[in-house]
Write an enzyme that holds these catalytic residues in place. Structure first.
Site, mmCIF file in Angstrom:
data_model
loop_
_atom_site.group_PDB
_atom_site.id
_atom_site.type_symbol
_atom_site.label_atom_id
_atom_site.label_comp_id
_atom_site.label_asym_id
_atom_site.label_seq_id
_atom_site.Cartn_x
_atom_site.Cartn_y
_atom_site.Cartn_z
ATOM 1 N N SER A 88 -0.899 -13.768 -2.401
ATOM 2 C CA SER A 88 -0.698 -12.967 -1.375
ATOM 3 C C SER A 88 -0.437 -11.443 -1.958
ATOM 4 C CB SER A 88 0.338 -13.063 -0.268
ATOM 5 O OG SER A 88 0.340 -12.302 0.786
ATOM 6 N N ASP A 133 -9.028 -4.721 -11.137
ATOM 7 C CA ASP A 133 -10.306 -3.847 -11.001
ATOM 8 C C ASP A 133 -10.235 -2.584 -11.697
ATOM 9 O OD1 ASP A 133 -11.274 -6.131 -9.514
ATOM 10 O OD2 ASP A 133 -11.079 -4.818 -7.564
ATOM 11 N N LYS A 144 -4.616 -16.539 -1.822
ATOM 12 C CA LYS A 144 -4.203 -16.326 -0.406
ATOM 13 C C LYS A 144 -4.848 -14.777 -0.168
ATOM 14 C CE LYS A 144 -0.731 -16.145 3.277
ATOM 15 N NZ LYS A 144 -0.948 -14.656 3.659
#
Length: 402
Positions: free
Chosen positions: A306, A317, A331
């Protein structure tokens, strides 16, 4: 008189149940999940259709006529609301009565009274396990360990129990006791634990050899924001040259906390965005140019979930960090809590989240840049005297080569 009493109870109970269901429908209508006009007109696609109304009336009639004990109307209404949400088949959706909701808000603040254990719930079978015991807390002192599956609390089975409901049952006044049964290596172990005040220290930091800073984050709670910034500031004053952020066994927490921490590390730009069932997009962005420009390695494993994945995915990224360890939990969905007028609450899965580059990792997880399986190998650092595991050692090797 007896018939009159029956019909009064029958009508009162039926109205209570229908009111409760309608209340749930109103909230779900606001979330875009139900067309209330269809419900009110008894459509076959509605939850409260004429067939269900008749069945509820019949059940209430049998209960009032034959049930031996007194009826707890509030408990029945809670059960109806919980059953309605359970019918969605969403492990993460839940209805909270007033007490459970207060407990949940207290827990996410970082200060509460309980047993001192971080727990997580499996998305596949709903099993609830201990991810980590808080150092010096009652659970650790009693002998509970990471990986223990909680099967009973005070004699009540946890099968089908929502995670927040379980947490609520383990909490209580300081000095009171709670009985917890866990499953470990196929054998049940029973513990009687005395609750105490827990002031969550969700962040721990220290300096490793070669001026490599180390910050471990156990969960993303309200208190975590400042604790993380304080730890980073302390290590920078000590002259850190690079940083390890340990998110292993961190089951997540508040999205707002993950965003705040990312805002400290990344320059202006998208940190994470969500999309709801209608494709509506909500973007969370860094608010200033403040950033952390030294090499970073983030430790992750199969229990990093999460908010941990939001944090790790954004850093990956932007190529501001490498992930070291095992594939994360996976998740990639967001739950929204809706306050209800009577102090209760409804939690629903309302959107998916995406990393800055548009990755949704629900069901797949984040792949580490440097895969390393944890084993029993440990390393003693020469200057600090600290003992580190093989995943930490691999992160250290990477940072020394940067």
């Amino acid at each position: 008189m007896k018939d009159k009493k029956f019909w009064q109870g029958f009508l009162g109970g039926a109205l209570s149940v229908i009111t409760c269901v309608l209340l749930g429908c109103v909230i779900m209508t606001a979330a875009g999940r139900i067309d209330l006009t269809m419900v009110l007109h008894g459509s076959s696609n509605s939850i409260l259709n004429s067939s269900l109304q008749r069945k509820m009336t019949e059940i209430q009639s049998y209960v009032n006529q034959f049930f031996l004990d007194d009826i707890d109307q509030e408990k029945m209404q809670d059960a109806v609301c919980k059953g309605m949400v359970n019918g969605l088949g969403d492990t993460y959706a839940a209805y909270y009565n007033e007490e459970e909701y207060q407990d949940m808000k207290e827990k996410t603040s970082g200060n509460y009274c309980g047993i001192g254990a971080v727990v997580s719930q499996s998305a596949t079978d709903g099993a609830i396990s201990i991810v980590q015991t808080i150092k010096g807390g009652p659970a650790e002192k009693a002998g509970m360990k990471s990986g223990d599956m909680i099967v009973e609390v005070d004699g009540i089975s946890t099968q089908g129990m929502d995670l927040t409901a379980l947490i609520s049952k383990t909490k209580g006044d300081a000095g009171t006791k709670v009985k917890v049964t866990v499953l470990r290596d196929g054998h049940q172990k029973k513990y009687t634990i005395t609750r105490k005040e827990i002031h969550s220290q969700t962040v721990e930091s220290r300096m490793l050899d070669n001026k490599i800073g180390y910050i471990a984050v156990s969960s993303f709670e309200e208190v975590t924001k400042q604790q993380f910034r304080d730890a980073l500031k302390k290590l920078e004053k000590e002259g850190e040259k690079s940083l390890i952020i340990d998110l292993r066994n961190n089951g997540g927490g508040l999205l707002s906390t993950a965003v705040d921490m990312l805002d400290r590390l990344l320059p202006k730009g998208t940190l994470v965005y969500t999309k709801d069932k209608n494709g509506e997009k909500e973007v969370y962005s860094a608010t200033d140019e403040e950033s952390f420009d030294k090499p970073v390695a983030i430790l992750v494993n199969e229990n990093s979930a999460s908010a941990s994945e939001v944090f790790s995915g954004a850093m990956q990224d932007y190529k501001k960090a490498v992930l070291v360890g095992n594939t994360t939990f996976g998740k990639g969905i967001v739950q929204t809590v809706f306050d209800l007028p009577d102090g209760t609450a409804l939690k629903l899965t309302t959107s998916k989240y995406y990393t800055p580059k548009g990755r949704n990792i629900h069901g797949t997880g984040l792949e580490p840049d440097i895969p390393v399986t944890l084993d029993e190998t440990t390393y003693n650092q020469k200057k600090s005297g600290l003992t580190i595991d093989n995943q930490m050692e691999r992160a250290v090797e990477y940072l020394l080569n940067k």
